[in-house]
Scaffold this motif. Sequence first.
Motif, PDB file in Angstrom:
ATOM      1  N   SER A 200       0.846  -1.200   0.000  1.00  0.00           N
ATOM      2  CA  SER A 200       0.000   0.000   0.000  1.00  0.00           C
ATOM      3  C   SER A 200       0.878   1.245   0.000  1.00  0.00           C
TER       4      SER A 200
ATOM      5  N   LEU B 142       0.035   4.936  -1.557  1.00  0.00           N
ATOM      6  CA  LEU B 142      -0.009   6.178  -0.768  1.00  0.00           C
ATOM      7  C   LEU B 142       0.810   7.261  -1.472  1.00  0.00           C
TER       8      LEU B 142
ATOM      9  N   TYR C 139       3.620   9.392   5.043  1.00  0.00           N
ATOM     10  CA  TYR C 139       2.810  10.548   4.632  1.00  0.00           C
ATOM     11  C   TYR C 139       3.684  11.788   4.419  1.00  0.00           C
TER      12      TYR C 139
ATOM     13  N   ASN D 221      -0.404   4.026  12.948  1.00  0.00           N
ATOM     14  CA  ASN D 221       0.897   3.452  13.257  1.00  0.00           C
ATOM     15  C   ASN D 221       1.865   4.632  13.363  1.00  0.00           C
TER      16      ASN D 221
ATOM     17  N   ASP E 191      -6.192   5.254   5.598  1.00  0.00           N
ATOM     18  CA  ASP E 191      -5.249   4.133   5.571  1.00  0.00           C
ATOM     19  C   ASP E 191      -5.696   3.095   6.606  1.00  0.00           C
TER      20      ASP E 191
ATOM     21  N   ALA F 283      -4.435  -0.081   7.086  1.00  0.00           N
ATOM     22  CA  ALA F 283      -3.481  -1.193   7.044  1.00  0.00           C
ATOM     23  C   ALA F 283      -3.742  -2.222   8.157  1.00  0.00           C
TER      24      ALA F 283
ATOM     25  N   THR G 210      -3.812  -3.445   2.977  1.00  0.00           N
ATOM     26  CA  THR G 210      -2.606  -4.188   2.647  1.00  0.00           C
ATOM     27  C   THR G 210      -2.741  -5.685   2.925  1.00  0.00           C
TER      28      THR G 210
ATOM     29  N   SER H 225       0.064  -7.080   3.846  1.00  0.00           N
ATOM     30  CA  SER H 225       1.322  -7.249   4.588  1.00  0.00           C
ATOM     31  C   SER H 225       1.127  -7.618   6.052  1.00  0.00           C
ATOM     32  N   LYS H 226      -0.047  -7.375   6.607  1.00  0.00           N
ATOM     33  CA  LYS H 226      -0.214  -7.509   8.059  1.00  0.00           C
ATOM     34  C   LYS H 226      -0.984  -8.792   8.382  1.00  0.00           C
TER      35      LYS H 226
ATOM     36  N   ARG I 263       4.875  -7.694  -1.026  1.00  0.00           N
ATOM     37  CA  ARG I 263       4.494  -6.328  -1.367  1.00  0.00           C
ATOM     38  C   ARG I 263       3.198  -6.276  -2.187  1.00  0.00           C
TER      39      ARG I 263
HETATM   40  C1  LIG Z   1      -0.261   2.709   8.664  1.00  0.00           C
HETATM   41  C2  LIG Z   1       0.463   1.971   7.589  1.00  0.00           C
HETATM   42  N1  LIG Z   1       0.104   2.159   6.332  1.00  0.00           N
HETATM   43  C3  LIG Z   1       0.713   1.536   5.322  1.00  0.00           C
HETATM   44  C4  LIG Z   1       1.757   0.667   5.552  1.00  0.00           C
HETATM   45  C5  LIG Z   1       2.460   0.073   4.371  1.00  0.00           C
HETATM   46  O1  LIG Z   1       2.271  -1.257   4.270  1.00  0.00           O
HETATM   47  P1  LIG Z   1       2.621  -2.047   2.931  1.00  0.00           P
HETATM   48  O2  LIG Z   1       3.379  -1.125   2.030  1.00  0.00           O
HETATM   49  O3  LIG Z   1       3.425  -3.193   3.382  1.00  0.00           O
HETATM   50  O4  LIG Z   1       1.299  -2.420   2.345  1.00  0.00           O
HETATM   51  C6  LIG Z   1       2.173   0.417   6.854  1.00  0.00           C
HETATM   52  C7  LIG Z   1       3.302  -0.486   7.117  1.00  0.00           C
HETATM   53  O5  LIG Z   1       3.816  -0.619   8.177  1.00  0.00           O
HETATM   54  C8  LIG Z   1       1.514   1.088   7.909  1.00  0.00           C
HETATM   55  O6  LIG Z   1       1.885   0.918   9.164  1.00  0.00           O
END
Ligand SMILES: Cc1ncc(COP(=O)(O)O)c(C=O)c1O
Length: 374
Positions: free
Chosen positions: A99, A103, A127, A171, A198, A200, A232, A234-235, A243
């Motif tokens: 993601s 972004l 950001y 985060n 966002d 995530a 995402t 990823s989590k 990715r």
């Molecule tokens: C709040 C937040 N947004 C986006 C991401 C990006 O995640 P990814 O690029 O792995 O999808 C993260 C990764 O730690 C995150 O904490």
Amino acid sequence: MTESNRHFCDQVQSQILGIHPYIPGKPVSELQRELGLTYISKLASNENPLGSSPKAIVAIQNTLKDISRYPDGSAFELKSYLASFLGVKPTQIAIGNGSNELLELVARVFAGRGDEIIYSQYAFAVYPISAQVVGATGIEVPAVDWGHDLTAMLAAITDKTKLIYIANPNNPTGTLFSRSQWEAFISQVPKEVVVVLDEAYLEYAKSFDADHDYPDGCDYLQDYPNLLVSRTFSKAYGLASLRVGYLLGCDEIIQYINQLRAPFNVNQLAQVAACSALSDQAFVAESVLLNQQGMRQLIEGLEALSVPYISSAGNFMCIDLGNAALDINQKLLAEGVIVRPLANYGMASFLRVSIGKQVENQHFMDALKTVLSK
Ligand SMILES: Cc1ncc(COP(=O)(O)O)c(C=O)c1O
């Protein structure tokens, strides 16, 4: 810089010069090399401690024979799966190399020099970086109780504002805002200002949300064409290394994102793994359950040690160790525990700990106890 390199280094775009690169968690292999440790718990990057869905791994194995081919640049299958899972049209989805890529692409579509991009203090580091990359002015709105002050963010909108980044939960702080706070905010944002919500950590946040007060961004896409929702794999889906992330929005904005992204931005192994991971909701449920248990374990351990922390709705939490935080971080590394220092977020007294498996959480708690007692 050598004299011969100065010729082109002087040509670097001015907005690029000031970028502080994203600081990732320390890799296990690096700590192994540095300290020769073998037993290491990495709780630094909010990864899924359960690994990945076995279905995703089988899908990757079955696709390995095809890696000489370019991936499907339109990610047709993944978008179809996501569309039926989420109840949106495939044309409302853009797939990104994490993601993170999406972004940044949103900033490139909407903002440039002279424009403003709003985000909260203590918000995700990508950001401000995205604002800098496009030469826009980042407007950091002071946080309230470590979380987004949505009222103050609304008040920060000017006629130069092009974009607002919001994370729910945030985060690194793990803070959450409620449905009513969100609705009061989004309904007042001018229609020409794009909001990126966002999500995530959505799956974890929902698992903690006994009162059903979590505002799922998908529910607002219809009413707010200026809203984009990023998510995402990823989590909770456990595919961080591959990715894959996605962005949801109205057809027009998604079309612009697709025009700008690289033609083959998401590789085929990632695409097939994401499809299979999406179909394995049992794995996601197991992951969020483990996270809930781990969160309880850490809270109990920290309270027993009287270490203050910020309540979190994600798969991580911030603990306050005062002036000793950086020193404690070094000592935790020596004990084989990798967590994330937060000085670059302006939170120098905090360490962020990702929730791991029971034994990893115990390793962290034991190491912290040892370090604090020295
Ligand atoms: C709040 C937040 N947004 C986006 C991401 C990006 O995640 P990814 O690029 O792995 O999808 C993260 C990764 O730690 C995150 O904490």
